[in-house]
Design a protein around this motif. Structure first.
Motif, PDB file in Angstrom:
ATOM      1  N   ASN A 148     -12.145 -16.895  -6.452  1.00 44.47           N
ATOM      2  CA  ASN A 148     -12.430 -15.751  -7.317  1.00 44.47           C
ATOM      3  C   ASN A 148     -12.860 -14.523  -6.543  1.00 44.47           C
ATOM      4  O   ASN A 148     -12.839 -13.410  -7.070  1.00 44.47           O
ATOM      5  CB  ASN A 148     -13.539 -16.103  -8.317  1.00 44.47           C
ATOM      6  N   PHE A 149     -13.235 -14.705  -5.294  1.00 45.35           N
ATOM      7  CA  PHE A 149     -13.790 -13.614  -4.491  1.00 45.35           C
ATOM      8  C   PHE A 149     -12.765 -12.551  -4.131  1.00 45.35           C
ATOM      9  O   PHE A 149     -13.058 -11.357  -4.136  1.00 45.35           O
ATOM     10  CB  PHE A 149     -14.411 -14.192  -3.215  1.00 45.35           C
ATOM     11  N   LEU A 150     -11.530 -12.963  -3.822  1.00 45.70           N
ATOM     12  CA  LEU A 150     -10.568 -12.036  -3.236  1.00 45.70           C
ATOM     13  C   LEU A 150      -9.150 -12.275  -3.756  1.00 45.70           C
ATOM     14  O   LEU A 150      -8.642 -13.389  -3.696  1.00 45.70           O
ATOM     15  CB  LEU A 150     -10.584 -12.207  -1.696  1.00 45.70           C
ATOM     16  N   TYR A 151      -8.540 -11.219  -4.277  1.00 47.97           N
ATOM     17  CA  TYR A 151      -7.123 -11.223  -4.658  1.00 47.97           C
ATOM     18  C   TYR A 151      -6.403 -10.179  -3.806  1.00 47.97           C
ATOM     19  O   TYR A 151      -6.884  -9.051  -3.661  1.00 47.97           O
ATOM     20  CB  TYR A 151      -6.916 -10.833  -6.124  1.00 47.97           C
ATOM     21  N   VAL A 152      -5.241 -10.547  -3.283  1.00 54.57           N
ATOM     22  CA  VAL A 152      -4.436  -9.610  -2.490  1.00 54.57           C
ATOM     23  C   VAL A 152      -3.026  -9.569  -3.065  1.00 54.57           C
ATOM     24  O   VAL A 152      -2.331 -10.585  -3.111  1.00 54.57           O
ATOM     25  CB  VAL A 152      -4.385 -10.027  -0.999  1.00 54.57           C
ATOM     26  N   VAL A 153      -2.614  -8.394  -3.502  1.00 54.68           N
ATOM     27  CA  VAL A 153      -1.298  -8.204  -4.106  1.00 54.68           C
ATOM     28  C   VAL A 153      -0.397  -7.501  -3.089  1.00 54.68           C
ATOM     29  O   VAL A 153      -0.628  -6.349  -2.722  1.00 54.68           O
ATOM     30  CB  VAL A 153      -1.386  -7.356  -5.389  1.00 54.68           C
ATOM     31  N   PHE A 192      -7.192  -6.174  -3.928  1.00 56.79           N
ATOM     32  CA  PHE A 192      -6.604  -5.171  -3.050  1.00 56.79           C
ATOM     33  C   PHE A 192      -5.089  -5.307  -3.019  1.00 56.79           C
ATOM     34  O   PHE A 192      -4.532  -6.345  -3.405  1.00 56.79           O
ATOM     35  CB  PHE A 192      -7.170  -5.318  -1.632  1.00 56.79           C
ATOM     36  N   PHE A 193      -4.449  -4.262  -2.529  1.00 52.76           N
ATOM     37  CA  PHE A 193      -3.001  -4.234  -2.382  1.00 52.76           C
ATOM     38  C   PHE A 193      -2.669  -4.071  -0.902  1.00 52.76           C
ATOM     39  O   PHE A 193      -3.481  -3.570  -0.119  1.00 52.76           O
ATOM     40  CB  PHE A 193      -2.410  -3.075  -3.191  1.00 52.76           C
ATOM     41  N   GLU A 194      -1.466  -4.491  -0.521  1.00 55.15           N
ATOM     42  CA  GLU A 194      -1.028  -4.300   0.856  1.00 55.15           C
ATOM     43  C   GLU A 194       0.467  -4.046   0.894  1.00 55.15           C
ATOM     44  O   GLU A 194       1.227  -4.550   0.050  1.00 55.15           O
ATOM     45  CB  GLU A 194      -1.407  -5.495   1.738  1.00 55.15           C
ATOM     46  N   VAL A 195       0.879  -3.245   1.869  1.00 57.21           N
ATOM     47  CA  VAL A 195       2.287  -2.871   2.034  1.00 57.21           C
ATOM     48  C   VAL A 195       2.589  -2.784   3.525  1.00 57.21           C
ATOM     49  O   VAL A 195       1.762  -2.282   4.304  1.00 57.21           O
ATOM     50  CB  VAL A 195       2.597  -1.497   1.383  1.00 57.21           C
ATOM     51  N   LEU A 221       2.962  -5.676  -2.010  1.00 63.02           N
ATOM     52  CA  LEU A 221       3.996  -4.863  -2.639  1.00 63.02           C
ATOM     53  C   LEU A 221       5.202  -4.729  -1.715  1.00 63.02           C
ATOM     54  O   LEU A 221       5.070  -4.735  -0.485  1.00 63.02           O
ATOM     55  CB  LEU A 221       3.444  -3.471  -2.984  1.00 63.02           C
ATOM     56  N   LYS A 222       6.387  -4.604  -2.305  1.00 59.10           N
ATOM     57  CA  LYS A 222       7.622  -4.535  -1.529  1.00 59.10           C
ATOM     58  C   LYS A 222       7.761  -3.219  -0.774  1.00 59.10           C
ATOM     59  O   LYS A 222       8.393  -3.157   0.281  1.00 59.10           O
ATOM     60  CB  LYS A 222       8.817  -4.710  -2.468  1.00 59.10           C
ATOM     61  N   LYS A 223       7.200  -2.156  -1.323  1.00 61.37           N
ATOM     62  CA  LYS A 223       7.308  -0.831  -0.711  1.00 61.37           C
ATOM     63  C   LYS A 223       6.146   0.021  -1.201  1.00 61.37           C
ATOM     64  O   LYS A 223       5.399  -0.373  -2.105  1.00 61.37           O
ATOM     65  CB  LYS A 223       8.625  -0.173  -1.091  1.00 61.37           C
ATOM     66  N   ILE A 224       6.005   1.190  -0.605  1.00 67.02           N
ATOM     67  CA  ILE A 224       4.969   2.107  -1.078  1.00 67.02           C
ATOM     68  C   ILE A 224       5.327   2.541  -2.488  1.00 67.02           C
ATOM     69  O   ILE A 224       6.405   3.085  -2.727  1.00 67.02           O
ATOM     70  CB  ILE A 224       4.871   3.349  -0.174  1.00 67.02           C
ATOM     71  N   PRO A 225       4.450   2.302  -3.443  1.00 68.17           N
ATOM     72  CA  PRO A 225       4.780   2.660  -4.831  1.00 68.17           C
ATOM     73  C   PRO A 225       4.714   4.168  -5.064  1.00 68.17           C
ATOM     74  O   PRO A 225       3.903   4.867  -4.449  1.00 68.17           O
ATOM     75  CB  PRO A 225       3.708   1.935  -5.643  1.00 68.17           C
ATOM     76  N   SER A 226       5.564   4.651  -5.933  1.00 69.48           N
ATOM     77  CA  SER A 226       5.553   6.076  -6.253  1.00 69.48           C
ATOM     78  C   SER A 226       4.255   6.481  -6.933  1.00 69.48           C
ATOM     79  O   SER A 226       3.839   7.645  -6.869  1.00 69.48           O
ATOM     80  CB  SER A 226       6.743   6.425  -7.158  1.00 69.48           C
ATOM     81  N   ASP A 227       3.608   5.527  -7.579  1.00 69.38           N
ATOM     82  CA  ASP A 227       2.325   5.792  -8.237  1.00 69.38           C
ATOM     83  C   ASP A 227       1.168   5.260  -7.392  1.00 69.38           C
ATOM     84  O   ASP A 227       0.216   4.678  -7.905  1.00 69.38           O
ATOM     85  CB  ASP A 227       2.296   5.162  -9.624  1.00 69.38           C
ATOM     86  N   MET A 228       1.245   5.486  -6.083  1.00 66.11           N
ATOM     87  CA  MET A 228       0.294   4.902  -5.142  1.00 66.11           C
ATOM     88  C   MET A 228      -1.156   5.143  -5.558  1.00 66.11           C
ATOM     89  O   MET A 228      -1.993   4.247  -5.492  1.00 66.11           O
ATOM     90  CB  MET A 228       0.515   5.478  -3.744  1.00 66.11           C
ATOM     91  N   GLU A 229      -1.475   6.343  -6.019  1.00 67.00           N
ATOM     92  CA  GLU A 229      -2.862   6.675  -6.311  1.00 67.00           C
ATOM     93  C   GLU A 229      -3.377   6.051  -7.600  1.00 67.00           C
ATOM     94  O   GLU A 229      -4.551   6.193  -7.937  1.00 67.00           O
ATOM     95  CB  GLU A 229      -3.030   8.194  -6.343  1.00 67.00           C
ATOM     96  N   SER A 230      -2.492   5.346  -8.303  1.00 66.37           N
ATOM     97  CA  SER A 230      -2.945   4.668  -9.530  1.00 66.37           C
ATOM     98  C   SER A 230      -3.161   3.178  -9.310  1.00 66.37           C
ATOM     99  O   SER A 230      -3.661   2.486 -10.202  1.00 66.37           O
ATOM    100  CB  SER A 230      -1.916   4.875 -10.648  1.00 66.37           C
ATOM    101  N   ILE A 231      -2.790   2.668  -8.137  1.00 61.46           N
ATOM    102  CA  ILE A 231      -2.981   1.235  -7.876  1.00 61.46           C
ATOM    103  C   ILE A 231      -4.394   1.039  -7.316  1.00 61.46           C
ATOM    104  O   ILE A 231      -4.668   1.312  -6.165  1.00 61.46           O
ATOM    105  CB  ILE A 231      -1.903   0.637  -6.960  1.00 61.46           C
ATOM    106  N   ARG A 232      -5.256   0.599  -8.173  1.00 63.97           N
ATOM    107  CA  ARG A 232      -6.659   0.448  -7.809  1.00 63.97           C
ATOM    108  C   ARG A 232      -7.155  -0.932  -8.216  1.00 63.97           C
ATOM    109  O   ARG A 232      -6.749  -1.466  -9.240  1.00 63.97           O
ATOM    110  CB  ARG A 232      -7.515   1.513  -8.500  1.00 63.97           C
ATOM    111  N   GLY A 233      -8.023  -1.485  -7.395  1.00 63.59           N
ATOM    112  CA  GLY A 233      -8.636  -2.755  -7.716  1.00 63.59           C
ATOM    113  C   GLY A 233     -10.118  -2.588  -7.934  1.00 63.59           C
ATOM    114  O   GLY A 233     -10.681  -1.509  -7.749  1.00 63.59           O
ATOM    115  N   HIS A 272      -8.256   1.081  -1.454  1.00 63.41           N
ATOM    116  CA  HIS A 272      -7.695   0.128  -2.419  1.00 63.41           C
ATOM    117  C   HIS A 272      -6.448  -0.560  -1.885  1.00 63.41           C
ATOM    118  O   HIS A 272      -6.086  -1.632  -2.363  1.00 63.41           O
ATOM    119  CB  HIS A 272      -7.352   0.845  -3.728  1.00 63.41           C
ATOM    120  N   CYS A 273      -5.787   0.064  -0.933  1.00 59.09           N
ATOM    121  CA  CYS A 273      -4.535  -0.492  -0.399  1.00 59.09           C
ATOM    122  C   CYS A 273      -4.572  -0.461   1.123  1.00 59.09           C
ATOM    123  O   CYS A 273      -5.054   0.513   1.718  1.00 59.09           O
ATOM    124  CB  CYS A 273      -3.338   0.316  -0.917  1.00 59.09           C
ATOM    125  N   ILE A 274      -4.078  -1.524   1.745  1.00 65.55           N
ATOM    126  CA  ILE A 274      -3.956  -1.590   3.200  1.00 65.55           C
ATOM    127  C   ILE A 274      -2.480  -1.451   3.569  1.00 65.55           C
ATOM    128  O   ILE A 274      -1.629  -2.192   3.066  1.00 65.55           O
ATOM    129  CB  ILE A 274      -4.500  -2.924   3.752  1.00 65.55           C
TER     130      ILE A 274
END
Length: 394
Positions: A294-299, A318-321, A301-313, A235-237
């Protein structure tokens, strides 16, 4: 138990708890016949996940697993295995079934109640193949069922089984554990997990067009094929190195080119956009949001979130840090972390990362394109050994 609550998809009678030797010849032939059936069926050919099933259960792969398993000891099945498989992954049930078969057991499999053409195709294939009297033992020891959540049924099947395999979220596992199993019965649980990817940015920037295309296609297979529902889907790169912005543009631009392979129904598009709106309103750690139609969204993030395992697409979000080193990930990896996919990182770096940080989580580290490659070693379990017993002779 009220039988009218149960829809039997396959298996005329309830299987008896007969056992056989692990990786017995009849089961191995049956697996290869299923592989051949799927490769010949026009409907099956249009589903990549069914082709993955076909590739997995072909003779060469089964023989390879059997040879790797052989330790000179006698391994026999435990009896009757009750499988509860996830509702959102259409082909998972057939893998679970084969884990039970290959470990020498009879099997009752609760398949997804949602309508999936893949489920229908697999059930048709297994039923046709089992009509061959060469597989009479497997036919007598197999039953596929579907039913709504029902404690009475769970109690019954759990009470007669010698082993239980549960695939699902925490609530599913909690509910099933209210149904007791025999004192000597074993339980293998595949709980909700989180997976992610790591890419070395310099390797992307210096890669050839062919390598980038292959990387993007592998990522597409890891994610879009299951709508990001599989536990091993990233979910995150996490980006390493000093050329992250350039590498990110190259990578996501290449992923965008996979768009024509994906069927994005209107409801998926609406749900994904709604998810993005909620994230934009609720999170204060967003650096930027990039959309590729509509195919792809990339969010970002400024840093690794403390709730990393809850950030799901889902459906292509997807998310990237950007991280300074692999060690930055160590404090955020927990027992819920399952698969790490990687590109451009050397294996010795991965070995050092695991050994140095004594991680509680991450059971699999595989290259891009291999996230969905299920095996008999999964979530830290040696499944065949877990579902069988060893007979010692002195």
């Amino acid at each position: 138990m009220s039988e009218d609550k149960i829809k039997v998809l396959l298996g005329d009678v309830e299987p008896t708890a007969c056992v056989s030797e692990v990786y017995n010849d009849e089961v191995c032939r049956f697996a290869d016949d299923l592989s051949k059936w799927l490769r010949k069926d026009r409907n099956a050919l249009s589903f990549p996940d069914l082709m993955a099933v076909s590739f997995w259960c072909r003779k060469g792969n089964i023989e390879k697993m059997r040879n790797e398993f052989d330790d000179g000891k006698i391994h026999i099945g435990r009896g009757l295995i009750f499988h509860i498989t996830p509702s959102n992954v259409p082909v998972n049930f057939i893998f679970s079934y084969f884990f039970g078969l290959l470990s020498g057991n009879s099997n009752i499999v609760r398949v997804p109640s949602k309508e999936f053409p893949q489920v229908d195709i697999l059930c048709t294939a297994v039923k046709e193949i089992l009509e061959n009297d060469d597989y009479i033992n497997i036919r007598k020891s197999t039953r596929f069922v579907t039913y709504e959540r029902d404690k009475e049924i769970n109690d019954y099947y759990s009470g007669i089984c010698d082993g239980r395999v549960i695939w699902g979220g925490d609530n599913t596992i909690k509910a099933l554990r209210e149904s007791p199993i025999k004192p000597k019965a074993v339980e293998v649980v595949f709980a909700d997990r989180y997976s992610f990817g790591v890419i070395q940015s310099e390797r992307v920037v210096s890669a050839s067009d062919e390598e980038i295309t292959s990387l993007a296609h592998g990522f597409y297979n890891d994610t879009y094929l299951m709508d990001q529902n599989a536990c091993s889907t990233p979910h995150c790169i996490f980006w390493l190195g000093n050329q992250v912005r350039e590498a990110s543009e190259i990578f996501w631009g290449a992923v965008k080119k996979e768009e024509e392979k994906y069927s994005l129904e209107p409801i998926k598009s609406v749900d994904k956009y709604t998810d993005l709106c909620h994230i934009a309103m609720e999170r204060d750690d967003i650096a930027e949001i990039n959309t590729y139609g509509n195919f792809l969204y990339v969010v970002g993030l400024k840093k690794i979130p403390s709730d990393m395992e809850s950030i799901r697409g889902r459906y292509g979000m997807f998310f990237e840090v950007h991280i300074k080193s692999m060690d930055d990930l160590s404090m955020f990896i927990t027992e819920r972390s399952q698969t790490m996919i990687y590109y451009g990182v050397e294996k010795n770096e991965l070995n050092d990362f695991i050994k140095k940080n004594n991680l509680k989580g991450v059971d699999r580290i595989v290259p891009f394109g291999n996230a969905l490659d299920i095996g008999v070693i999964w979530d830290g379990y040696d499944i065949i050994r877990s579902l069988s017993r060893v007979i010692g002779i002195r």
